[in-house]
Design a protein around this motif. Sequence first.
Motif, mmCIF file in Angstrom:
data_model
loop_
_atom_site.group_PDB
_atom_site.id
_atom_site.type_symbol
_atom_site.label_atom_id
_atom_site.label_comp_id
_atom_site.label_asym_id
_atom_site.label_seq_id
_atom_site.Cartn_x
_atom_site.Cartn_y
_atom_site.Cartn_z
ATOM 1 N N UNK A 1 0.835 -1.205 0.000
ATOM 2 C CA UNK A 1 0.000 0.000 0.000
ATOM 3 C C UNK A 1 0.871 1.257 0.000
ATOM 4 N N UNK A 2 1.868 1.296 0.878
ATOM 5 C CA UNK A 2 2.757 2.468 0.955
ATOM 6 C C UNK A 2 3.542 2.624 -0.338
ATOM 7 N N UNK A 3 4.054 1.486 -0.865
ATOM 8 C CA UNK A 3 4.796 1.533 -2.117
ATOM 9 C C UNK A 3 3.917 2.062 -3.247
ATOM 10 N N UNK A 4 2.667 1.622 -3.281
ATOM 11 C CA UNK A 4 1.751 2.055 -4.330
ATOM 12 C C UNK A 4 1.401 3.531 -4.207
ATOM 13 N N UNK A 5 1.311 4.026 -2.969
ATOM 14 C CA UNK A 5 1.079 5.462 -2.777
ATOM 15 C C UNK A 5 2.241 6.273 -3.341
ATOM 16 N N UNK A 6 3.463 5.760 -3.145
ATOM 17 C CA UNK A 6 4.617 6.412 -3.754
ATOM 18 C C UNK A 6 4.523 6.427 -5.265
ATOM 19 N N UNK A 7 4.043 5.322 -5.840
ATOM 20 C CA UNK A 7 3.864 5.234 -7.288
ATOM 21 C C UNK A 7 2.813 6.232 -7.764
ATOM 22 N N UNK A 8 1.725 6.356 -6.995
ATOM 23 C CA UNK A 8 0.665 7.310 -7.341
ATOM 24 C C UNK A 8 1.194 8.734 -7.328
ATOM 25 N N UNK A 9 1.890 9.096 -6.247
ATOM 26 C CA UNK A 9 2.446 10.444 -6.139
ATOM 27 C C UNK A 9 3.428 10.755 -7.246
ATOM 28 N N UNK A 10 4.292 9.769 -7.575
ATOM 29 C CA UNK A 10 5.268 9.967 -8.641
ATOM 30 C C UNK A 10 4.582 10.167 -9.983
ATOM 31 N N UNK A 11 3.546 9.373 -10.254
ATOM 32 C CA UNK A 11 2.816 9.485 -11.526
ATOM 33 C C UNK A 11 2.127 10.843 -11.640
ATOM 34 N N UNK A 12 1.406 11.226 -10.592
ATOM 35 C CA UNK A 12 0.677 12.498 -10.620
ATOM 36 C C UNK A 12 1.638 13.673 -10.814
ATOM 37 N N UNK A 13 2.688 13.711 -9.992
ATOM 38 C CA UNK A 13 3.606 14.854 -10.015
ATOM 39 C C UNK A 13 4.368 14.926 -11.338
ATOM 40 N N UNK A 14 4.858 13.794 -11.821
ATOM 41 C CA UNK A 14 5.671 13.801 -13.037
ATOM 42 C C UNK A 14 4.844 14.164 -14.265
ATOM 43 N N UNK A 15 3.658 13.568 -14.392
ATOM 44 C CA UNK A 15 2.825 13.867 -15.558
ATOM 45 C C UNK A 15 2.325 15.309 -15.528
ATOM 46 N N UNK A 16 2.028 15.817 -14.341
ATOM 47 C CA UNK A 16 1.621 17.224 -14.237
ATOM 48 C C UNK A 16 2.758 18.139 -14.663
ATOM 49 N N UNK A 17 3.991 17.719 -14.398
ATOM 50 C CA UNK A 17 5.154 18.547 -14.739
ATOM 51 C C UNK A 17 5.428 18.546 -16.233
#
Length: 299
Positions: free
Chosen positions: A73-89
């Motif tokens: 769950x924690x690892x997947x939250x990191x994946x979610x945050x990375x996806x959101x932040x990187x694609x927004x950038x």
Amino acid sequence: MLSDNNKGALFMMSAMAVLTAAEAIQKTIGSQIPLFQMLFIRSIMGCVLLIPLSYVIGPIQFPADVRTNAILFIRSLGDVGASFAYLAAIISIPLANARAIVQILPLVMSLCAFFFLGERLGWRRISAILVGLFGVLLIVKPGSEGFGLPALLVLCAVGFSVVRDLGTRFVRPDINSLTVAAYATLMVAVCSGIASAFTAWDPVSVTQIGLIFVAAISLLAVYLFLILAMRYGQITFVAMFRYTGLLWAIFAGFIVFGDWPDSLTFVGAMLIVGSGVFVVYRERRLGQNTASRSRDPLT
């Protein structure tokens, strides 16, 4: 006849090329429809595509113990945050700039492994990390007009990626890679679905749906290529070819979007790549030295 290491290198370079194509598609679509809407559609497609993939790699597992589920769950939250932040950038800045900053991740991981996993970190690798961080400063240009939210978002993506990669280290060895990917894909689907519910949805054309589907397939292909790269080649050898992604990003950014990095970005990128390659090379040398000492009957 190609050696196993050469096969692994080819798979790694293929993964980076396909990943760049997926990012270029998402950068294009992300400027046309809301980001969370695009991510939700892509992740739902990814969840569906995981089903046939499970017949190739192995079935998706459902661990019963609380600790494993918490780590996933924690690892997947990191994946979610990375996806959101990187694609927004990348919607706002050139692919090459974003990819260059992300190349700092292996250096940051080395630093985190020292603090959290007790791994040794000599002065050479510390120097390489500092050089890489200086390269990042040249790219993001703090204090200048070029420094803004997109650059901060990429740095946030790196931070979330550290959470994801450190979490991966703690996943039980008997949990297969597809299960880890399935947890992350489902988490992106849930989080982007919730976020998109609070934003207006735009009409999506057949062409846009097709491009998002291509991006979803491409990301699964990247996943497969990375697995093959790690299975065929030595990790410390294959990892150096991850930096070819920067070349693909420069090429795609220029051909598709007409973006070309400025001189400071080029210098910063070269510093990051050079320091990253040195760290990987150093880890390989240390691994060889350890192996040779373990084979020495006098030790």
